[in-house]
Design a protein around this motif. Structure first.
Motif, mmCIF file in Angstrom:
data_model
loop_
_atom_site.group_PDB
_atom_site.id
_atom_site.type_symbol
_atom_site.label_atom_id
_atom_site.label_comp_id
_atom_site.label_asym_id
_atom_site.label_seq_id
_atom_site.Cartn_x
_atom_site.Cartn_y
_atom_site.Cartn_z
ATOM 1 N N TRP A 37 -2.135 -1.089 -2.761
ATOM 2 C CA TRP A 37 -2.726 -2.238 -2.074
ATOM 3 C C TRP A 37 -3.259 -3.247 -3.080
ATOM 4 N N MET A 76 1.149 3.311 3.198
ATOM 5 C CA MET A 76 1.285 2.458 2.028
ATOM 6 C C MET A 76 0.683 3.122 0.788
ATOM 7 N N TYR A 117 -3.930 -9.051 2.780
ATOM 8 C CA TYR A 117 -3.605 -8.042 1.782
ATOM 9 C C TYR A 117 -2.102 -7.779 1.774
ATOM 10 N N ALA A 165 0.766 -4.877 0.504
ATOM 11 C CA ALA A 165 0.807 -3.440 0.262
ATOM 12 C C ALA A 165 2.245 -3.019 0.035
#
Length: 126
Positions: A116, A113, A95, A97
């Motif tokens: 995302w 964060m 992922y 972010a």
């Protein structure tokens, strides 16, 4: 609305390489510190790499130091993760972010964060 879209995942043999991309839209990319994380089903999401707004500062998890490189192209609103010498234990969903940050700092971590992506699967076979 800010959107992050990861790409570049796939199946690779151990020792191989992949380059992940994360394209950001709907925001001011150059104001974001960017991170990559990864998650194996049933486990917590782990930090992989971080980069500051201009790319002048980077940080890596010990498990990927010397093998992975994070970079960014602010003209293309994209952050990259070059992954070399891949190992089966690198198998995970990756992922990206983003967090809005002032100055040339790295993000404070996952809990800070703001945005995302949905992730891209990397599978490393033996």
């Amino acid at each position: 609305q800010v959107q992050l879209v990861e790409s570049g995942g796939g199946l690779v043999q151990a020792g191989g390489s992949l380059r992940l991309s994360c394209a950001v839209s709907g925001g001011t990319f150059s104001s974001y510190a960017m991170d990559w994380f990864r998650q194996v089903p049933g486990k917590e999401r782990d930090f992989v790499a971080a980069i500051s707004r201009s790319g002048g500062r980077t940080d890596y998890a010990d498990s990927v130091k010397g093998r992975f490189t994070i970079s960014r192209d602010n003209a293309k609103n994209t952050v990259y993760l070059q992954m070399n010498s891949l190992k089966p234990e690198d198998t995970a969903v990756y992922y990206c972010a983003a967090v809005t940050i002032l100055g040339e700092f790295l993000s404070p971590g996952a809990r800070s964060m703001h945005h995302w992506g949905k992730g891209t699967l990397v599978t490393v076979s033996t």
